[in-house]
Scaffold this motif. Structure first.
Motif, PDB file in Angstrom:
ATOM      1  N   ALA A  94      24.197  65.894  22.646  1.00 25.04           N
ATOM      2  CA  ALA A  94      23.869  64.656  23.367  1.00 25.04           C
ATOM      3  C   ALA A  94      25.037  64.105  24.170  1.00 25.04           C
ATOM      4  O   ALA A  94      24.848  63.549  25.251  1.00 25.04           O
ATOM      5  N   MET A 168      17.223  59.642  27.478  1.00 25.60           N
ATOM      6  CA  MET A 168      17.570  59.896  26.074  1.00 25.60           C
ATOM      7  C   MET A 168      17.343  58.632  25.243  1.00 25.60           C
ATOM      8  O   MET A 168      16.817  58.696  24.131  1.00 25.60           O
ATOM      9  N   SER A 172      14.590  59.989  22.947  1.00 21.89           N
ATOM     10  CA  SER A 172      15.258  60.556  21.763  1.00 21.89           C
ATOM     11  C   SER A 172      15.561  59.440  20.764  1.00 21.89           C
ATOM     12  O   SER A 172      15.156  59.507  19.607  1.00 21.89           O
ATOM     13  N   CYS A 173      16.228  58.383  21.248  1.00 22.34           N
ATOM     14  CA  CYS A 173      16.445  57.217  20.385  1.00 22.34           C
ATOM     15  C   CYS A 173      15.107  56.514  20.162  1.00 22.34           C
ATOM     16  O   CYS A 173      14.860  55.907  19.120  1.00 22.34           O
TER      17      CYS A 173
HETATM   18  O1  LIG Z   1      21.774  59.080  17.846  1.00 21.36           O
HETATM   19  C1  LIG Z   1      22.224  59.987  18.556  1.00 21.36           C
HETATM   20  O2  LIG Z   1      23.370  59.916  19.006  1.00 21.36           O
HETATM   21  C2  LIG Z   1      21.371  61.204  18.869  1.00 21.36           C
HETATM   22  C3  LIG Z   1      21.250  61.418  20.345  1.00 21.36           C
HETATM   23  C4  LIG Z   1      19.863  60.998  20.698  1.00 21.36           C
HETATM   24  C5  LIG Z   1      19.205  60.856  19.418  1.00 21.36           C
HETATM   25  N1  LIG Z   1      20.029  61.024  18.429  1.00 21.36           N
END
Ligand SMILES: O=C(O)[C@@H]1CCC=N1
Ligand SMILES: NC(=O)C1=CN([C@@H]2O[C@H](COP(=O)(O)OP(=O)(O)OC[C@H]3O[C@@H](n4cnc5c(N)ncnc54)[C@H](O)[C@@H]3O)[C@@H](O)[C@H]2O)C=CC1
Length: 260
Positions: A94, A168, A172-173
């Motif tokens: 990431a 992201m 992702s988050c």
């Molecule tokens: O929390 C994080 O840094 C990783 C990157 C995106 C999701 N989880």
């Protein structure tokens, strides 16, 4: 058959390896511990395993870098000498930008096709939203290879790297944000007398239904209007959410998670 080396077959790398079962690739996975290696071997049919990153990367056409950010530079240094010219490097890490990757891989010394690839944890269920940001020298055919790989485990979107931070944060988050909403909804329902497991199940199914209502491109507010009876109970809840800063809290969360 093209060889794909997955360096760090943990949550992300393991799910990517599992998504490639039945695909026309020779898949070789690495991990740090023998326990993980043995689990991958047991759970993912047809995948090859080794504890040596160098062995995995030698002759690989595609390299997926899926180790934790804090060891990524060291792992790149280890594998770099054996990356073959013209190889495709897909970095899931990431925190590494394309500029970082080019620098760590010394890409000016040898032809390489580098892409950042950011999935989310739903990749384990084949429901990831995955963003692919290709380096400027990546041609359409090479990009299609990456899209093909990540469309096997959900839906892949090609984006410019400048949008990666926002994407992201959102996807992702965002998995964590949506889960936190579901947990909060369940906690409220438990206070109202529902059992926790039942409340969580119903909150998750309701979230699924809400998402499905947007599948045809409907605007969220148009669907909200259909629920919200004038003088009814939904508007009371919506107004209570906003009085407690709901929309602003979500916007602030995205801002906080967005890496510039
Ligand atoms: O929390 C994080 O840094 C990783 C990157 C995106 C999701 N989880
Ligand atoms: N968790 C998430 O939602 C997301 C994570 N990412 C990125 O994915 C990457 C991997 O994260 P996870 O899969 O969650 O981590 P993980 O800890 O589950 O997997 C990492 C794997 O690397 C292996 N490993 C450790 N040292 C190694 C070494 N020297 N050589 C080879 N393998 C080694 C470990 O055995 C482990 O299996 C991270 O860089 C993270 O930034 C990207 C998008 C979303």
């Amino acid at each position: 058959m093209k060889k794909i080396a997955i360096i760090g077959a943990g949550n992300m790398g393991g799910a990517i390896a599992a998504s490639l079962v039945g695909a026309d690739f020779r898949v070789v996975c690495t991990a740090k511990t023998k326990i993980t290696i043995d689990r991958i071997h047991k759970e993912i049919p047809g995948v090859e395993i080794t504890q040596s990153n160098v062995v995995a990367v030698s002759d690989a056409d595609i390299i997926v870098l899926a180790v934790k950010p804090y060891i990524s530079a060291g792992v790149i240094e280890e594998i770099n000498p054996v990356i073959k010219p013209g190889a495709i490097v897909l970095s899931v890490v990431a925190t590494l930008s394309l500029a970082d990757l080019n620098c760590l891989l010394h890409s000016s010394e040898r032809e390489m096709k580098i892409m950042r690839v950011i999935p989310n944890t739903a990749i384990r269920l084949g429901k990831s939203v995955t963003f692919i940001a290709p380096d400027s020298n990546v041609d359409a055919d090479t990009l299609a290879v990456a899209e093909g790989i990540f469309n096997r485990s959900g839906k892949a979107f090609v984006i410019e790297e400048k949008s990666m931070g926002a994407c992201m944060a959102l996807a992702s988050c965002g998995i964590a944000y949506f889960l936190r909403f579901i947990r909060a909804a369940a906690e409220g329902s438990v206070e109202l007398g529902l059992r926790p497991t039942f409340a969580t199940q119903i909150a998750a199914l309701t979230a699924e239904g809400a998402a499905a209502l947007l599948a045809d491109g409907a605007h969220p507010e148009a669907e909200i209007d259909k629920v919200t009876t004038p003088g009814g109970i939904t508007i009371k809840g919506l107004n209570a959410l906003e009085a407690n800063g709901f929309t602003n809290a979500v916007i602030e969360a995205l801002r906080a998670s967005c890496v510039k």
